[in-house]
Scaffold this motif. Structure first.
Motif, PDB file in Angstrom:
ATOM      1  N   ASN A 223      27.481  44.818  47.791  1.00 42.51           N
ATOM      2  CA  ASN A 223      27.424  44.089  49.040  1.00 42.51           C
ATOM      3  C   ASN A 223      27.827  42.631  48.869  1.00 42.51           C
ATOM      4  O   ASN A 223      28.585  42.077  49.665  1.00 42.51           O
ATOM      5  N   ASN A 224      27.329  42.030  47.844  1.00 46.07           N
ATOM      6  CA  ASN A 224      27.623  40.621  47.627  1.00 46.07           C
ATOM      7  C   ASN A 224      29.063  40.409  47.181  1.00 46.07           C
ATOM      8  O   ASN A 224      29.671  39.391  47.498  1.00 46.07           O
ATOM      9  N   LEU A 225      29.598  41.395  46.458  1.00 47.96           N
ATOM     10  CA  LEU A 225      31.023  41.315  46.129  1.00 47.96           C
ATOM     11  C   LEU A 225      31.867  41.432  47.395  1.00 47.96           C
ATOM     12  O   LEU A 225      32.895  40.766  47.541  1.00 47.96           O
TER      13      LEU A 225
ATOM     14  N   LYS B 166      35.247  36.404  52.091  1.00 43.34           N
ATOM     15  CA  LYS B 166      35.222  34.969  52.320  1.00 43.34           C
ATOM     16  C   LYS B 166      36.190  34.231  51.403  1.00 43.34           C
ATOM     17  O   LYS B 166      36.911  33.341  51.833  1.00 43.34           O
ATOM     18  N   LYS B 167      36.221  34.609  50.168  1.00 45.44           N
ATOM     19  CA  LYS B 167      37.037  33.879  49.200  1.00 45.44           C
ATOM     20  C   LYS B 167      38.485  34.341  49.194  1.00 45.44           C
ATOM     21  O   LYS B 167      39.402  33.561  49.004  1.00 45.44           O
ATOM     22  N   HIS B 168      38.689  35.634  49.372  1.00 42.06           N
ATOM     23  CA  HIS B 168      40.041  36.167  49.233  1.00 42.06           C
ATOM     24  C   HIS B 168      40.580  36.777  50.516  1.00 42.06           C
ATOM     25  O   HIS B 168      41.632  37.419  50.497  1.00 42.06           O
TER      26      HIS B 168
ATOM     27  N   GLY C  77      42.654  22.534  47.642  1.00 41.26           N
ATOM     28  CA  GLY C  77      43.966  23.054  47.325  1.00 41.26           C
ATOM     29  C   GLY C  77      43.977  23.988  46.131  1.00 41.26           C
ATOM     30  O   GLY C  77      44.986  24.582  45.841  1.00 41.26           O
ATOM     31  N   GLY C  78      42.887  24.092  45.443  1.00 38.22           N
ATOM     32  CA  GLY C  78      42.866  24.939  44.271  1.00 38.22           C
ATOM     33  C   GLY C  78      43.276  26.355  44.607  1.00 38.22           C
ATOM     34  O   GLY C  78      44.382  26.777  44.299  1.00 38.22           O
ATOM     35  N   GLU C  79      42.396  27.069  45.238  1.00 40.09           N
ATOM     36  CA  GLU C  79      42.716  28.395  45.753  1.00 40.09           C
ATOM     37  C   GLU C  79      43.511  29.231  44.780  1.00 40.09           C
ATOM     38  O   GLU C  79      44.720  29.107  44.680  1.00 40.09           O
ATOM     39  N   GLY C  80      42.872  30.081  44.127  1.00 43.48           N
ATOM     40  CA  GLY C  80      43.556  30.924  43.172  1.00 43.48           C
ATOM     41  C   GLY C  80      44.929  31.370  43.634  1.00 43.48           C
ATOM     42  O   GLY C  80      45.823  31.523  42.848  1.00 43.48           O
TER      43      GLY C  80
END
Length: 273
Positions: free
Chosen positions: A111-113, A119-121, A203-206
């Motif tokens: 769930n947390n993944l 959110k992140k990707h 601006g990092g953002e993988g």
DNA sequence: CAGCAGGGGGCGT
DNA sequence: CGCCCCCTGCTGA
């Protein structure tokens, strides 16, 4: 293995499944509003006796479940809480096993993944896939299952392709499968235009998600289709796989398919995995 | 804010 | 039943 190929499609949505019984169940639970199981203490109702029992536990004042381990006083109101407690405390299984295939961050629960991926990707669920699936890899980590196999026959049926003219739909072997994957990320050159939010955190953002080392494939074509009713978008990814065979340069089989789709394609994207 | 964890519900197996 | 969903409160950078 062959059993995992989805030959059947729900007429009411994009869900596909390998067995008629699966389809029957799906129809019952997904497309029926019948909720025969009703709670006596509130207006909750559900389609399943087991779910009703789970719900009834929430009405009990005392925690309904206790930990079996000797001298352990842990109790909880749901069985899954007990099980996760047992695994973590009494089996020492506390290492996070759910691993993000993009940035390798680990999580204790799927769930947390999921939250992380969204959110992140910016991961989303294509139509017909109401949730993510996680699959255990050889290294013991659970990662997002990126590909779902369906038979070529079914895919052609989905695309309303006349069966003749397909030199390839005859036999079903692993190399003639098409996949639907569960991810689409703008990532790059898109000139969007976030209506709401949000400054980049530096601006990092993988970006570019170049972490493609593990998936052994491949370029995937994405087509967004809008039905005649303009309702559902289907995201198809044609997986050119088969390490042994040369990937059919332009999918001889899908020539007609692509032609048919291009009329309604909205914004094709190309994505690597 | 990100991650963890408990509670409660949906649904495919 | 098991896996995954959402919601939510807690906690540590």
């Amino acid at each position: 293995m062959r059993n995992h190929v989805n030959h059947y499609k729900c007429p009411l949505c994009d869900m596909t499944c390998p067995l008629p019984s699966s389809l029957r169940n799906h129809m019952r639970f997904r497309h029926s509003e019948d909720r025969p199981f009703k709670c006596d203490y509130c207006d909750y109702s559900c389609k399943n006796l087991i779910d009703l029992r789970k719900h009834l536990d929430t009405h009990s004042k005392e925690p309904a479940y206790r930990c079996d381990f000797e001298n352990c006083t842990f109790s909880a109101r749901s069985l899954c809480s007990i099980k996760s407690h047992y695994r973590k405390v009494h089996e020492g299984d506390s290492e996070p096993r759910y691993r993000c295939h993009v940035c390798d961050k680990c999580f204790t629960r799927g769930n947390n993944l999921t939250v992380h991926l969204r959110k992140k990707h910016q991961f989303k669920w294509p139509s017909g896939h109401p949730r993510f699936r996680y699959k255990e890899h050889e290294d013991g980590y659970m990662r997002l299952q990126l590909v779902r196999y369906e038979s070529v026959e079914l895919t052609q049926q989905l695309l309303r392709q006349p069966p003749e003219g397909s030199s390839l739909g005859a036999s079903l072997n692993e190399s003639s499968l098409q996949g639907i994957i569960l991810e689409t990320v703008p990532g790059g050159p898109g000139p969007q235009e976030e209506a709401e939010e949000e400054e980049e955190g530096g601006g990092g953002e993988g970006t570019a998600l170049s972490a493609s080392q593990d998936t052994s494939s491949s370029v995937i074509h994405v087509v967004n289709q809008t039905s005649a009713q303009g309702e559902r978008e289907i995201v198809y990814y044609v997986l050119s796989e088969a390490p042994g065979e040369p990937p059919p340069a332009s999918e001889p089989c899908s020539g007609g398919v692509m032609e048919e789709l291009q009329g309604v394609a909205e914004e094709p994207q190309v994505q690597m995995v």
